[in-house]
Write an enzyme that holds these catalytic residues in place. Sequence first.
Site, PDB file in Angstrom:
ATOM      1  CG  ASP A   1      -1.695   1.196   1.501  1.00 59.82           C
ATOM      2  OD1 ASP A   1      -1.881   1.972   0.545  1.00 59.82           O
ATOM      3  OD2 ASP A   1      -2.161   1.383   2.637  1.00 59.82           O
TER       4      ASP A   1
ATOM      5  CG  HIS B   1      -4.028   4.246   3.921  1.00 58.54           C
ATOM      6  ND1 HIS B   1      -4.214   3.193   3.060  1.00 58.54           N
ATOM      7  CD2 HIS B   1      -5.194   4.930   3.946  1.00 58.54           C
ATOM      8  CE1 HIS B   1      -5.447   3.240   2.575  1.00 58.54           C
ATOM      9  NE2 HIS B   1      -6.056   4.286   3.094  1.00 58.54           N
TER      10      HIS B   1
END
Length: 613
Positions: free
Chosen positions: A252, A426
């Site tokens: 990610d 994140h």
Amino acid sequence: MQSAQSAQPAKPRRRRQPQKQAQQSQSKAPQVLAQLTKQKPDQQKKTGQRQQSKRGRQGQKKPSIKAYFLGGLNEIGKNFTLFECGDDMIIVDCGMAFPDGDMLGVDLVLPDFTFVERNTDKIRGIVLTHGHEDHIGAIPYLLKKVNLPVYGTPLTLGLVEGKLKEHGLSNKAKLNVVHPGGQIKLGCMTVEFIHVNHSIPDAVALAIHSPAGTIVHTGDFKIDCTPAQGAMIDLGRFAQLGQEGVLALFADSTNAERPGYTMTESKVNDSFERLFKQAENSRIIIATFASNISRVQQIINCAVKYGRKVALSGRSMLNVMGIGVEMGYLEVPDGVLIDLDLINRYPKEKVVLVTTGSQGEPMSALTRMAFADHRKVEVGPGDFIIISARPIPGNEKTVGTVIDELMKRGCQVVYESMYEVHVSGHACQEELKLMQGITKPKYFIPVHGEQKHLRKHAGLAYAMGKSAADVFIGDIGDVLELNQDYMKKLASVPAGRILVDGLGVGDVGSIVLRDRKHLAEDGLIVVVCTISQGDGHIVSGPDVVSRGFVYVRESEPLIDEAKVLVNSVLENCLENNIHDWGTLKTKVKDELSRMLYDRTKRSPMILPIIMEV
């Protein structure tokens, strides 16, 4: 007394070994050496087999595994990747994206399923990492085209099931629950689910064990040692995979530009505590992502502590929270949750309203409140509004407009840059480097992000010693072949975007968007006239109608000039014996467009309508 010259140093006494013992030691030495160098026949056989097996393994080449990037690169959302090893394929995530500002009238953006439809016989299933829209939103549209089994964690599949019901697919889809730590066999590949932290419960990373090697796909993740719900990320399993050997890491990249570590969810809890005390005499309205169940749980806990009732607003908020309560991911004490219609029966200081609209979406509940368009909630002085979300790139201006409107109505507004009312789901740079460090991949592929995010994430890999040959920055449609000896890019496959407008899927393309943009920028001129079928003379008209170009009552000279010009063009065509409708319309459009641009420096869309009688 002895003199210095006569003094002799005493000789050291030599330890004498018995002659028999010395002879035995000398006689044993060759035997010991022989035993160390000589093996029994069965030991020699086993050693030879091990060496031969080792040479065989080294000589035997492993197959390759291919990755098809069909979405999620150079964009935010629409995550969609397909892996192929041998004759087997699996899909990882199937998400949608929200339209850009230039996609006028478009509701959703889906991946292009052309390549999937061509290879349906090879695909063994769809594996989902978590339940956010950018990872599951396109599943109903894909399952309408191909019937494939879907694998995910309980909450993820609960959210998918809700979507399938809306599309009338609940009885056709094959949903298979897999818990974190579980494994599923899909053809020659075994997919392992690894628990990670994210802004929605039940998020997982994937370890794809294949004959080519192990691929680790992080999904969306962060490292949170004190999460609001559940346990911290299973770093031990990632490290174990690193020891066993990882062929490639797909990671990610959303926060690759942000240094340091992502803050823990407990920071948000502390901020809510302070703000609830600060707003003790106001009604509290909190906008957050509908899928952020742990954030809503924190809000409910604070509301209970300070004696407030909680109401929910927004269709997606009601749907997700209903699923969360039903599946046990959201704990709401009896009597705390009230219907939105009843909020006016309670004093303002006893109510918390949790709503959608943290991204300033035009039809969201918060936006309608800001523009006094909400049927049940009217905001103003005495309202304390918290926007518990960070604007998605591209939404900053829209969110700012909503905040301005709320402030104009006398509301007190708190947003991310003022207090710690939101933390990202994140990983930031140090967490991304840690993930690379413990998995020790041979190849590194940044995913989930725009070009700047992918480039920055690749830079972290270079800083940790990776060479450019072992890092791949891809684009939609790219195909990557991964092998123990090499990594190479193959020919591209069909990929792109499919636009959803109302019930239409794919019927809005680049030409339609171009026309919509043209209409939005310069407006429309409609020219209507009737000509005789016999001799081609004008029977009635021409009439000129303007929409979005000029206000007719204030521009009558211009409209009259346009009518004269159209009449002249048609008469000229009659004199030159031109009766083809296509030619007539083209000449009217060209001459009228030239005249209008000379007069206004604008180029409206011109639509001639010519009828025959």
